[in-house]
Design a protein around this motif. Structure first.
Motif, PDB file in Angstrom:
ATOM      1  N   ALA A 180       8.959  -3.998  20.764  1.00 40.96           N
ATOM      2  CA  ALA A 180       7.848  -3.198  20.276  1.00 40.96           C
ATOM      3  C   ALA A 180       6.560  -3.985  20.131  1.00 40.96           C
ATOM      4  CB  ALA A 180       8.214  -2.568  18.931  1.00 40.96           C
ATOM      5  N   GLY A 181       6.616  -5.298  20.057  1.00 42.64           N
ATOM      6  CA  GLY A 181       5.410  -6.075  19.837  1.00 42.64           C
ATOM      7  C   GLY A 181       5.529  -7.453  20.438  1.00 42.64           C
ATOM      8  N   PRO A 182       4.547  -8.289  20.189  1.00 41.96           N
ATOM      9  CA  PRO A 182       4.566  -9.642  20.745  1.00 41.96           C
ATOM     10  C   PRO A 182       5.655 -10.490  20.111  1.00 41.96           C
ATOM     11  CG  PRO A 182       2.790  -9.401  19.166  1.00 41.96           C
ATOM     12  CD  PRO A 182       3.362  -8.034  19.356  1.00 41.96           C
ATOM     13  N   ALA A 183       6.083 -11.494  20.826  1.00 40.53           N
ATOM     14  CA  ALA A 183       7.107 -12.386  20.292  1.00 40.53           C
ATOM     15  C   ALA A 183       6.537 -13.196  19.145  1.00 40.53           C
ATOM     16  CB  ALA A 183       7.608 -13.315  21.393  1.00 40.53           C
ATOM     17  N   ALA A 184       7.312 -13.327  18.069  1.00 33.79           N
ATOM     18  CA  ALA A 184       6.866 -14.101  16.920  1.00 33.79           C
ATOM     19  C   ALA A 184       6.854 -15.584  17.283  1.00 33.79           C
ATOM     20  CB  ALA A 184       7.804 -13.867  15.739  1.00 33.79           C
ATOM     21  N   PRO A 185       5.847 -16.320  16.833  1.00 32.77           N
ATOM     22  CA  PRO A 185       5.797 -17.744  17.129  1.00 32.77           C
ATOM     23  C   PRO A 185       6.932 -18.481  16.432  1.00 32.77           C
ATOM     24  CG  PRO A 185       4.143 -17.149  15.494  1.00 32.77           C
ATOM     25  CD  PRO A 185       4.732 -15.866  15.985  1.00 32.77           C
ATOM     26  N   GLU A 186       7.334 -19.590  17.026  1.00 37.54           N
ATOM     27  CA  GLU A 186       8.388 -20.389  16.410  1.00 37.54           C
ATOM     28  C   GLU A 186       7.866 -21.011  15.121  1.00 37.54           C
ATOM     29  OE1 GLU A 186       9.860 -23.211  19.149  1.00 37.54           O
ATOM     30  OE2 GLU A 186      10.531 -21.734  20.620  1.00 37.54           O
ATOM     31  N   GLY A 187       8.800 -21.288  14.201  1.00 44.51           N
ATOM     32  CA  GLY A 187       8.402 -21.864  12.928  1.00 44.51           C
ATOM     33  C   GLY A 187       8.508 -20.840  11.815  1.00 44.51           C
ATOM     34  N   PRO A 188       7.979 -21.145  10.624  1.00 44.04           N
ATOM     35  CA  PRO A 188       8.092 -20.237   9.481  1.00 44.04           C
ATOM     36  C   PRO A 188       7.370 -18.913   9.742  1.00 44.04           C
ATOM     37  CG  PRO A 188       6.501 -21.987   9.032  1.00 44.04           C
ATOM     38  CD  PRO A 188       7.203 -22.354  10.317  1.00 44.04           C
ATOM     39  N   GLN A 189       7.932 -17.850   9.166  1.00 45.63           N
ATOM     40  CA  GLN A 189       7.326 -16.526   9.320  1.00 45.63           C
ATOM     41  C   GLN A 189       6.090 -16.412   8.439  1.00 45.63           C
ATOM     42  OE1 GLN A 189       8.368 -13.530  11.308  1.00 45.63           O
ATOM     43  NE2 GLN A 189       6.192 -13.518  10.780  1.00 45.63           N
ATOM     44  N   HIS A 190       5.013 -15.896   8.974  1.00 47.75           N
ATOM     45  CA  HIS A 190       3.793 -15.667   8.219  1.00 47.75           C
ATOM     46  C   HIS A 190       3.605 -14.174   7.971  1.00 47.75           C
ATOM     47  CE1 HIS A 190       2.275 -19.829   8.666  1.00 47.75           C
ATOM     48  NE2 HIS A 190       2.881 -19.784   9.844  1.00 47.75           N
ATOM     49  N   TYR A 191       2.964 -13.853   6.860  1.00 48.25           N
ATOM     50  CA  TYR A 191       2.728 -12.458   6.497  1.00 48.25           C
ATOM     51  C   TYR A 191       1.251 -12.240   6.205  1.00 48.25           C
ATOM     52  CZ  TYR A 191       7.773 -11.781   6.016  1.00 48.25           C
ATOM     53  OH  TYR A 191       9.110 -11.702   6.257  1.00 48.25           O
ATOM     54  N   ILE A 192       0.824 -11.013   6.424  1.00 46.72           N
ATOM     55  CA  ILE A 192      -0.524 -10.615   6.048  1.00 46.72           C
ATOM     56  C   ILE A 192      -0.394  -9.499   5.024  1.00 46.72           C
ATOM     57  CG2 ILE A 192      -0.805  -8.883   7.900  1.00 46.72           C
ATOM     58  CD1 ILE A 192      -3.761  -9.942   8.083  1.00 46.72           C
ATOM     59  N   GLY A 193      -1.162  -9.592   3.937  1.00 49.14           N
ATOM     60  CA  GLY A 193      -1.071  -8.626   2.851  1.00 49.14           C
ATOM     61  C   GLY A 193      -2.222  -7.639   2.877  1.00 49.14           C
ATOM     62  N   ALA A 194      -1.922  -6.375   2.601  1.00 44.68           N
ATOM     63  CA  ALA A 194      -2.932  -5.321   2.617  1.00 44.68           C
ATOM     64  C   ALA A 194      -3.726  -5.322   1.319  1.00 44.68           C
ATOM     65  CB  ALA A 194      -2.273  -3.965   2.829  1.00 44.68           C
ATOM     66  N   LEU A 195      -5.058  -5.262   1.436  1.00 42.02           N
ATOM     67  CA  LEU A 195      -5.942  -5.221   0.268  1.00 42.02           C
ATOM     68  C   LEU A 195      -6.503  -3.828   0.018  1.00 42.02           C
ATOM     69  CD1 LEU A 195      -7.978  -8.522   0.805  1.00 42.02           C
ATOM     70  CD2 LEU A 195      -5.940  -8.171  -0.618  1.00 42.02           C
ATOM     71  N   ALA A 196      -6.535  -2.974   1.045  1.00 42.48           N
ATOM     72  CA  ALA A 196      -7.069  -1.624   0.908  1.00 42.48           C
ATOM     73  C   ALA A 196      -5.928  -0.644   0.681  1.00 42.48           C
ATOM     74  CB  ALA A 196      -7.852  -1.229   2.153  1.00 42.48           C
ATOM     75  N   LEU A 197      -6.247   0.493   0.054  1.00 41.32           N
ATOM     76  CA  LEU A 197      -5.225   1.505  -0.166  1.00 41.32           C
ATOM     77  C   LEU A 197      -4.568   1.883   1.153  1.00 41.32           C
ATOM     78  CD1 LEU A 197      -3.827   3.274  -2.243  1.00 41.32           C
ATOM     79  CD2 LEU A 197      -5.565   5.017  -1.860  1.00 41.32           C
ATOM     80  N   GLN A 198      -5.368   1.994   2.208  1.00 44.24           N
ATOM     81  CA  GLN A 198      -4.838   2.136   3.561  1.00 44.24           C
ATOM     82  C   GLN A 198      -5.506   1.088   4.448  1.00 44.24           C
ATOM     83  OE1 GLN A 198      -4.604   5.821   5.587  1.00 44.24           O
ATOM     84  NE2 GLN A 198      -3.630   6.927   3.907  1.00 44.24           N
ATOM     85  N   THR A 199      -4.734   0.117   4.881  1.00 49.27           N
ATOM     86  CA  THR A 199      -5.218  -0.898   5.812  1.00 49.27           C
ATOM     87  C   THR A 199      -4.771  -0.492   7.213  1.00 49.27           C
ATOM     88  OG1 THR A 199      -5.156  -2.677   4.160  1.00 49.27           O
ATOM     89  CG2 THR A 199      -5.061  -3.320   6.478  1.00 49.27           C
ATOM     90  N   PRO A 200      -5.690  -0.005   8.064  1.00 51.01           N
ATOM     91  CA  PRO A 200      -5.272   0.558   9.346  1.00 51.01           C
ATOM     92  C   PRO A 200      -4.730  -0.481  10.310  1.00 51.01           C
ATOM     93  CG  PRO A 200      -7.669   0.455   9.196  1.00 51.01           C
ATOM     94  CD  PRO A 200      -7.138   0.084   7.844  1.00 51.01           C
ATOM     95  N   VAL A 201      -3.745  -0.062  11.093  1.00 48.17           N
ATOM     96  CA  VAL A 201      -3.202  -0.861  12.191  1.00 48.17           C
ATOM     97  C   VAL A 201      -3.642  -0.182  13.486  1.00 48.17           C
ATOM     98  CG1 VAL A 201      -1.142  -1.786  13.290  1.00 48.17           C
ATOM     99  CG2 VAL A 201      -1.207  -1.520  10.797  1.00 48.17           C
TER     100      VAL A 201
END
Length: 552
Positions: free
Chosen positions: A62-83
């Motif tokens: 469904a998406g790009p391959a995750a880079p090797e190494g530790p998993q990184h996350y992005i956190g939503a700051l808006a009530l709806q953060t669009p993708v």
């Protein structure tokens, strides 16, 4: 216990039958909201062996391959953060180009490739999610210790039937504040806090004179709010409706200054956490607004009813809807008992006589063989356990035809208005069956809320979102964070209904109501699947939604 059933019986019809387009509430000032609450808490993790949760990945590709190494996350700051599908904002009316794939909700986090792509349309940089799609750094952060992220409401529960706790507003006029109000602001906006308290005289008669009460609020003055255009008339929420409903609209409920809006008795809120400030107890809602706790009753689901899987899936996971593997004789037919006084029946070999046996419970589900008989004026259906169900005591599944464009093995949802049942199919194989509540019908136009018939694909899915509206026959309604929503046609959706237990009967304003347990299971089964950390997802040409077929 009595109080619960009294309030349930007295629910305004609009809230018992609510259905409408979901919408997010505008977010208050993040800095102000963050200052009034404790740091964010995460929802409980699923128990070992629990059923697969709805926040599964779309697919392996469904998406790009995750880079090797530790998993990184992005956190939503808006009530709806669009993708978005591309590093561009969608343009209204333009075909092609960037489209909205879904969104993250404030406090949610999703796996990300932590490399910003700075462009003029997003100076903070676009970030690509591992599941596919891009978010603008203006509305999200890689710093999960960011104050706005840490002070966000908790993420949806994934080990419960409901994603949030809910509260029922018990009185007209309850204010929803943008932030914790000062004492003076409370007195100005909650006149009942300083209203004269009646006391009994020695002769037993009530006396209107008495000491002013100010629950947790110290004040010396209290001016009742102005009326709704009538000079000297009290505000709508201070009037006596003698058991009726106030004639107001959602626009009339809008507030100003510290008040975001007011509520009519019967509105529901999604609850994040309770806290004490200024000597008073408060609830913070799931959209970071503030309400006085003494006007909110914590709500509990009136039923834990759920349907059944028709194969052995979920059995090893302890899924309560799972059935034991068996060589079933019937074509996936299921009967549901709706009469709480129903009994089992034994049929004579020649199908001329019946005798009653053991008791049955309301909502009991039974597999049927497809064999039927008529004795006297009653029709009966044979169960796989050998006894017979009287048809008048319940309902049974009766699926219609599959969509014309159905692919081999493709998932689709059958909703029968006549039977008030739902069956999930994988190709021509039924895999799940349950009860629903579709829209009420009436010859009176304002009271006719029939669910439309036809075939559509699921368009959008939301873990939870607000449904509200003005209904001519019922007045305004508002249910924050209606759970497990799946829109298939306009504002019509499959969704969980935690405010009633009348499944198997028409009840809604047009949507297909499901028990929360069923709604969550179906949400996790249908397409498009919800990627990890997302709160909502939209279907696309590459990931179309499952078919929903509604028939009489």
């Amino acid at each position: 216990m009595r109080r619960f059933f009294y309030l349930f019986a007295a629910l305004p019809p609009a809230l018992v039958f609510a259905c409408g387009e979901s919408k997010p509430n505008p977010a208050p000032n993040p800095e102000t909201a963050a200052a009034t609450v404790a740091p964010r808490r995460d929802a409980p993790t699923p128990k070992a062996g629990s059923k697969a949760e709805p926040q599964a990945a779309l697919s392996a590709d469904a998406g790009p391959a995750a880079p090797e190494g530790p998993q990184h996350y992005i956190g939503a700051l808006a009530l709806q953060t669009p993708v978005l599908s591309e590093m561009e904002w969608p343009k209204e009316g333009k075909k092609g180009g960037s489209v909205r794939l879904g969104y993250l909700r404030q406090g949610g986090k999703a796996p990300v490739i932590p490399e910003p792509h700075v462009k003029s349309n997003c100076s903070e940089g676009w970030y690509e999610l591992v599941s596919g799609g891009f978010v603008c750094g203006k509305y999200a952060t890689l710093d999960l210790n960011h104050p706005r992220f840490r002070s966000s409401p908790h993420v949806p529960y994934t080990d419960r039937p409901l994603p949030y706790d809910y509260g029922y507003n018990v009185a007209n006029g309850t204010p929803i504040y943008r932030a914790v109000p000062s004492r003076e602001e409370r007195v100005a906006n909650e006149p009942w806090l300083t209203a004269p308290k009646k006391k009994k005289r020695e002769d037993g008669d009530s006396d209107s004179e008495g000491d002013a009460t100010a629950t947790n609020v110290s004040a010396t003055t209290s001016a009742a709010p102005a009326g709704d255009g009538d000079a000297g008339a009290p505000a709508w929420y201070l009037r006596d409706y003698d058991g009726g409903k106030p004639q107001v609209t959602l626009d009339d409920l809008r507030g100003d200054g510290p008040v975001y809006r007011r509520m009519v008795r019967g509105f529901f809120l999604g609850l994040d956490k309770q806290f004490i400030s200024g000597g008073s107890r408060w609830w913070r809602t799931t959209d970071t607004l503030i309400v006085p706790a003494d006007r909110i009753m914590s709500w509990k689901m009136p039923t834990e009813f759920h349907g059944m899987w028709l194969d052995d899936r979920g059995k090893s996971d302890g899924d309560p809807a799972a059935t034991a593997p068996a060589a079933h004789k019937g074509p996936g037919l299921v009967g549901f008992i709706l009469n709480g006084k129903a009994r089992k029946y034994t049929m004579s070999p020649e199908h001329k006589h019946v005798s009653s046996g053991g008791d049955l419970s309301r909502f009991q589900a039974v597999r049927l063989t497809g064999e039927t008989a008529t004795v006297g004026q009653s029709n009966y259906s044979e169960t796989e356990e050998g006894w017979w169900m009287r048809d008048a005591d319940g309902t049974k599944t009766k699926p219609g035809g599959a969509p014309a464009d159905l692919k081999a093995g493709e998932k689709w949802v059958d909703v029968s208005i006549g039977q008030q049942t739902l069956v999930l199919f994988e190709g021509d194989k039924p895999v799940y069956a349950t009860l629903v509540s579709t829209g009420r019908t009436s010859p009176i136009k304002d009271k006719d809320h029939a669910t439309p018939t036809g075939s559509w694909r699921i368009r959008d899915k939301h873990i939870a979102s607000t449904m509200d509206g003005d209904v001519a026959s019922d007045g305004p309604y508002s249910i924050q964070d209606v759970p497990w929503i799946q829109y298939f046609q306009g504002s019509y959706a499959l969704h969980g209904a935690f405010w009633h237990a009348n499944f198997g009967h028409k009840q809604s304003h047009g949507c297909v109501n499901l028990s929360p347990v069923d709604a969550k299971a179906i949400f996790g089964w249908t397409e498009p699947a919800l990627p990890e950390g997302w709160h909502g997802v939209s279907s696309t040409a590459e990931h179309p939604g499952s078919w929903v077929v509604v028939h009489d």
